[in-house]
Design a protein around this motif. Structure first.
Motif, PDB file in Angstrom:
ATOM      1  N   VAL A  13     -33.128  22.730 -29.859  1.00 23.46           N
ATOM      2  CA  VAL A  13     -32.710  21.489 -29.110  1.00 23.46           C
ATOM      3  C   VAL A  13     -31.446  21.132 -29.568  1.00 23.46           C
ATOM      4  O   VAL A  13     -31.016  21.128 -30.643  1.00 23.46           O
ATOM      5  CB  VAL A  13     -33.948  20.240 -29.633  1.00 23.46           C
ATOM      6  CG1 VAL A  13     -33.693  19.106 -28.744  1.00 23.46           C
ATOM      7  CG2 VAL A  13     -35.236  20.774 -29.511  1.00 23.46           C
ATOM      8  N   LEU A  14     -30.829  20.514 -28.306  1.00 21.20           N
ATOM      9  CA  LEU A  14     -29.493  19.973 -28.672  1.00 21.20           C
ATOM     10  C   LEU A  14     -29.404  18.626 -28.128  1.00 21.20           C
ATOM     11  O   LEU A  14     -29.911  18.367 -26.876  1.00 21.20           O
ATOM     12  CB  LEU A  14     -28.319  20.720 -27.690  1.00 21.20           C
ATOM     13  CG  LEU A  14     -26.993  20.159 -28.068  1.00 21.20           C
ATOM     14  CD1 LEU A  14     -26.544  20.343 -29.475  1.00 21.20           C
ATOM     15  CD2 LEU A  14     -25.927  20.754 -27.153  1.00 21.20           C
ATOM     16  N   LEU A  15     -29.326  17.587 -28.964  1.00 23.45           N
ATOM     17  CA  LEU A  15     -29.429  16.150 -28.702  1.00 23.45           C
ATOM     18  C   LEU A  15     -27.977  15.776 -28.201  1.00 23.45           C
ATOM     19  O   LEU A  15     -27.231  15.560 -29.425  1.00 23.45           O
ATOM     20  CB  LEU A  15     -30.088  15.473 -29.751  1.00 23.45           C
ATOM     21  CG  LEU A  15     -30.156  13.944 -29.652  1.00 23.45           C
ATOM     22  CD1 LEU A  15     -30.920  13.558 -28.389  1.00 23.45           C
ATOM     23  CD2 LEU A  15     -30.829  13.227 -30.925  1.00 23.45           C
ATOM     24  N   VAL A  16     -27.743  15.337 -27.009  1.00 24.94           N
ATOM     25  CA  VAL A  16     -26.412  15.031 -26.638  1.00 24.94           C
ATOM     26  C   VAL A  16     -26.223  13.426 -26.502  1.00 24.94           C
ATOM     27  O   VAL A  16     -27.204  12.727 -25.809  1.00 24.94           O
ATOM     28  CB  VAL A  16     -26.108  15.608 -25.306  1.00 24.94           C
ATOM     29  CG1 VAL A  16     -24.610  15.384 -24.868  1.00 24.94           C
ATOM     30  CG2 VAL A  16     -26.353  17.136 -25.631  1.00 24.94           C
ATOM     31  N   SER A  17     -25.045  13.033 -27.185  1.00 22.47           N
ATOM     32  CA  SER A  17     -24.635  11.500 -26.650  1.00 22.47           C
ATOM     33  C   SER A  17     -23.274  11.647 -26.799  1.00 22.47           C
ATOM     34  O   SER A  17     -22.747  12.320 -26.762  1.00 22.47           O
ATOM     35  CB  SER A  17     -25.262  10.700 -27.839  1.00 22.47           C
ATOM     36  OG  SER A  17     -24.403  10.934 -29.050  1.00 22.47           O
ATOM     37  N   SER A  18     -22.942  10.269 -26.445  1.00 24.04           N
ATOM     38  CA  SER A  18     -21.345  10.097 -26.063  1.00 24.04           C
ATOM     39  C   SER A  18     -20.950   8.802 -26.736  1.00 24.04           C
ATOM     40  O   SER A  18     -21.685   7.855 -26.809  1.00 24.04           O
ATOM     41  CB  SER A  18     -20.926  10.336 -24.760  1.00 24.04           C
ATOM     42  OG  SER A  18     -21.727   9.224 -23.809  1.00 24.04           O
ATOM     43  N   VAL A  82     -24.112  24.183 -25.169  1.00 23.79           N
ATOM     44  CA  VAL A  82     -25.481  24.605 -24.739  1.00 23.79           C
ATOM     45  C   VAL A  82     -25.502  26.173 -24.393  1.00 23.79           C
ATOM     46  O   VAL A  82     -26.395  26.634 -25.050  1.00 23.79           O
ATOM     47  CB  VAL A  82     -25.960  23.874 -23.670  1.00 23.79           C
ATOM     48  CG1 VAL A  82     -27.136  24.380 -23.106  1.00 23.79           C
ATOM     49  CG2 VAL A  82     -25.973  22.311 -23.912  1.00 23.79           C
ATOM     50  N   LEU A  83     -24.428  26.443 -23.835  1.00 26.87           N
ATOM     51  CA  LEU A  83     -24.456  27.999 -23.732  1.00 26.87           C
ATOM     52  C   LEU A  83     -24.228  28.787 -24.976  1.00 26.87           C
ATOM     53  O   LEU A  83     -24.843  29.892 -25.118  1.00 26.87           O
ATOM     54  CB  LEU A  83     -23.422  28.435 -22.651  1.00 26.87           C
ATOM     55  CG  LEU A  83     -23.698  27.793 -21.022  1.00 26.87           C
ATOM     56  CD1 LEU A  83     -22.587  27.923 -20.025  1.00 26.87           C
ATOM     57  CD2 LEU A  83     -25.168  28.164 -20.626  1.00 26.87           C
ATOM     58  N   ILE A  84     -23.361  28.385 -25.601  1.00 26.73           N
ATOM     59  CA  ILE A  84     -22.726  29.002 -26.806  1.00 26.73           C
ATOM     60  C   ILE A  84     -24.116  29.012 -27.889  1.00 26.73           C
ATOM     61  O   ILE A  84     -24.296  29.864 -28.571  1.00 26.73           O
ATOM     62  CB  ILE A  84     -21.586  28.466 -27.386  1.00 26.73           C
ATOM     63  CG1 ILE A  84     -20.484  28.849 -26.212  1.00 26.73           C
ATOM     64  CG2 ILE A  84     -21.312  28.895 -28.880  1.00 26.73           C
ATOM     65  CD1 ILE A  84     -19.038  28.306 -26.909  1.00 26.73           C
ATOM     66  N   GLY A  85     -24.533  27.769 -28.004  1.00 23.56           N
ATOM     67  CA  GLY A  85     -25.742  27.725 -28.917  1.00 23.56           C
ATOM     68  C   GLY A  85     -26.914  28.235 -28.452  1.00 23.56           C
ATOM     69  O   GLY A  85     -27.829  28.269 -29.395  1.00 23.56           O
ATOM     70  N   GLY A  86     -27.274  28.585 -27.248  1.00 23.39           N
ATOM     71  CA  GLY A  86     -28.522  29.266 -26.632  1.00 23.39           C
ATOM     72  C   GLY A  86     -29.621  28.365 -26.849  1.00 23.39           C
ATOM     73  O   GLY A  86     -30.779  28.768 -27.239  1.00 23.39           O
ATOM     74  N   TYR A  87     -29.457  27.098 -26.632  1.00 27.79           N
ATOM     75  CA  TYR A  87     -30.505  26.112 -26.843  1.00 27.79           C
ATOM     76  C   TYR A  87     -31.309  26.203 -25.489  1.00 27.79           C
ATOM     77  O   TYR A  87     -30.915  26.617 -24.506  1.00 27.79           O
ATOM     78  CB  TYR A  87     -29.764  24.565 -26.596  1.00 27.79           C
ATOM     79  CG  TYR A  87     -29.028  24.396 -27.813  1.00 27.79           C
ATOM     80  CD1 TYR A  87     -29.476  23.906 -29.149  1.00 27.79           C
ATOM     81  CD2 TYR A  87     -27.410  24.418 -27.737  1.00 27.79           C
ATOM     82  CE1 TYR A  87     -28.848  23.842 -30.319  1.00 27.79           C
ATOM     83  CE2 TYR A  87     -26.824  24.261 -29.016  1.00 27.79           C
ATOM     84  CZ  TYR A  87     -27.243  23.826 -30.206  1.00 27.79           C
ATOM     85  OH  TYR A  87     -26.761  23.650 -31.028  1.00 27.79           O
ATOM     86  N   ASN A  88     -32.772  26.086 -25.726  1.00 28.11           N
ATOM     87  CA  ASN A  88     -33.761  25.987 -24.744  1.00 28.11           C
ATOM     88  C   ASN A  88     -34.159  24.500 -24.369  1.00 28.11           C
ATOM     89  O   ASN A  88     -34.810  24.296 -23.370  1.00 28.11           O
ATOM     90  CB  ASN A  88     -34.802  26.911 -24.993  1.00 28.11           C
ATOM     91  CG  ASN A  88     -35.505  26.557 -26.183  1.00 28.11           C
ATOM     92  OD1 ASN A  88     -35.501  25.520 -26.774  1.00 28.11           O
ATOM     93  ND2 ASN A  88     -36.331  27.718 -26.683  1.00 28.11           N
ATOM     94  N   VAL A  89     -33.740  23.534 -24.860  1.00 28.56           N
ATOM     95  CA  VAL A  89     -34.087  22.356 -24.568  1.00 28.56           C
ATOM     96  C   VAL A  89     -33.011  21.336 -24.947  1.00 28.56           C
ATOM     97  O   VAL A  89     -32.298  21.536 -25.845  1.00 28.56           O
ATOM     98  CB  VAL A  89     -35.191  21.664 -25.740  1.00 28.56           C
ATOM     99  CG1 VAL A  89     -35.286  20.139 -25.287  1.00 28.56           C
ATOM    100  CG2 VAL A  89     -36.451  22.413 -25.347  1.00 28.56           C
ATOM    101  N   VAL A  90     -32.524  20.349 -24.055  1.00 26.18           N
ATOM    102  CA  VAL A  90     -31.259  19.534 -23.887  1.00 26.18           C
ATOM    103  C   VAL A  90     -31.841  18.194 -23.768  1.00 26.18           C
ATOM    104  O   VAL A  90     -32.384  17.908 -22.780  1.00 26.18           O
ATOM    105  CB  VAL A  90     -30.138  20.007 -22.977  1.00 26.18           C
ATOM    106  CG1 VAL A  90     -28.974  19.057 -23.151  1.00 26.18           C
ATOM    107  CG2 VAL A  90     -29.609  21.302 -23.352  1.00 26.18           C
ATOM    108  N   ALA A  91     -31.667  17.322 -24.755  1.00 26.68           N
ATOM    109  CA  ALA A  91     -31.938  15.936 -24.640  1.00 26.68           C
ATOM    110  C   ALA A  91     -30.881  14.960 -24.501  1.00 26.68           C
ATOM    111  O   ALA A  91     -29.896  15.074 -25.367  1.00 26.68           O
ATOM    112  CB  ALA A  91     -33.027  15.458 -25.967  1.00 26.68           C
TER     113      ALA A  91
END
Length: 419
Positions: A13-18, A82-91
């Motif tokens: 999982v990648l948890l994205v905020s700004s 996301v692409l570099i990290g190979g994540y399958n879930v993005v929040a």
């Protein structure tokens, strides 16, 4: 969508905020850190991983003005990560100021990685499933409640196959992101945020702070947590504590007890509290006066009874209540700041000027005057046509009032700039 199943596949999982990151504040937002901590500290997520990525919007400002963001570049950075990290879930953590980035990044991720699972949560996620799908057609799941319980057992909730998810945590059991080490202090960090409440019981027509489900106030009544947080802040030399509660003094005794904790610990940093004047009790103000570093941020928005009735903010008593409390704070030596809004329905130049004059006469430390922003999902957004307000999106895509039939907006704006 909800086409993915992770029954036998580890979650990555990648948890994205700004955020507009500042050197003296933690890089990761407080809310994002709460979600990450819930995930990392839960045995149910064994074998799964979660990383946090915070977009620093300072890096993407155009040269021709503050807060003028290159949103395509921000979105591109998220997609690349996301692409570099190979994540399958993005929040995505979605708030008004970053909806543009989320829309661009989400659509591009769906195009480039069709099988990826995308979930959205935050203050901008509200309404029916049909409404949400029209706004964010690329998303698989929408979290409408506070998300700690969901992130503590994320695989379970994803595999339920429900696209519009609501499940509240037990607020008294929530772990502090400071005490768990999710937010690290030191390294120049001297300003922090903490909370004792979530949600707001009032129904101001313009406000997005109220709870997304019911308008309730959820109390994080954990004495030991608050005490240990304050001790930690003191040990690390924190200079400023901003309490995030939309309404700090929501009932008799709460604010007073928290201020006593601050005094007990001997925390000497500045403490800023958002309060309503009609709920300020004598005991609360007296306790605040014992700490010269405590200040009240009083949001009245207007003192005109007609305007207040229109925005469901206060009443004809508001001016008298504010005068009484400012008098008492001045007597006790409690620092105050008062915030006002211009561009409100039925507001006039004369009423706004009068509001400013009244507040100035009390010698408050600071007066804030801000243009009215109209957030989707609020009652005011539904009532725009009733009042003939003209809106224009700001740099973040948030509609602001730029014309009002009851006053000259530019004249109001110039008056606000003179405060």
């Amino acid at each position: 969508m909800m086409k993915n199943s992770f029954i036998h596949t580890p979650l990555h999982v990648l948890l994205v905020s700004s955020n507009f990151c500042r050197k003296n504040e933690p890089r990761e937002a407080y809310g994002t850190s709460c979600l990450a901590g819930a995930f990392w500290n839960s045995p149910a997520n064994a074998g799964d991983t979660l990383d946090v990525f915070t977009c620093d919007l300072n890096r993407f400002q155009k040269m021709n003005g503050d807060f003028n963001i290159e949103w395509n570049l921000v979105a591109s950075e998220v997609v690349t990560r996301v692409l570099i990290g190979g994540y399958n879930v993005v929040a995505f953590s979605v708030f008004g100021w970053c909806e543009k980035m989320v829309a661009l990044a989400g659509a591009e991720l769906r195009r480039r990685v069709p099988e990826i699972f995308i979930m959205l949560g935050g203050a901008s996620i509200f309404g029916s499933e049909d409404v949400l799908r029209r706004r964010f057609p690329f998303a698989d799941m929408f979290t409408l409640s506070y998300g700690e319980k969901i992130f503590a057992n994320l695989r379970h909730y994803i595999n339920q196959g429900v696209s519009r998810m609501m499940d509240l945590p037990k607020f008294g059991e929530l772990e502090s992101p400071y005490l768990s080490g999710v937010i690290s202090l030191g390294g120049g960090v001297d300003t922090v945020r903490a909370e004792t409440r979530r949600g707001c019981s009032f129904r101001c027509s313009f406000c997005k702070h109220r709870d997304t489900l019911s308008g309730k106030v959820y109390r994080i009544d954990n004495y030991e947590r608050h005490l240990d947080e304050l001790k930690l802040f003191k040990e690390h030399g924190v200079k400023k504590l901003n309490v995030l509660d939309p309404l700090f003094n929501d009932y008799e005794g709460h604010g007073e007890q928290y201020l006593k904790l601050i005094r007990k610990v001997g925390f000497s940093g500045k403490v800023t509290l958002q309060i309503r004047p009609e709920l300020l009790t004598e005991r609360f103000m007296e306790e605040a006066s014992l700490n010269p570093n405590v200040s009240f941020e009083i949001g009245v928005q207007s003192l005109d009874p007609t305007v207040l009735k229109t925005i469901q903010r206060g009443s004809y008593k508001t001016e008298a209540q504010l005068r009484e409390k400012l008098d008492r704070c001045r007597e006790l030596g409690v620092a105050t700041m008062v915030t006002l809004i211009y561009g409100l329905p039925l507001q006039t130049y004369d009423s706004f000027a009068r509001d400013i004059g009244i507040v100035k006469s009390y010698g408050v430390g600071k007066i804030g005057a801000f243009p009215l922003q109209v957030y989707s999902g609020t009652k005011l957004a539904d009532d725009i046509g009733l009042y003939g307000l003209t809106l224009k999106e700001d740099a973040f895509g948030i509609p602001e009032v730029v014309d009002n039939p009851t006053h000259d907006f530019e004249k109001m704006q110039k008056l606000a700039e003179t405060i």
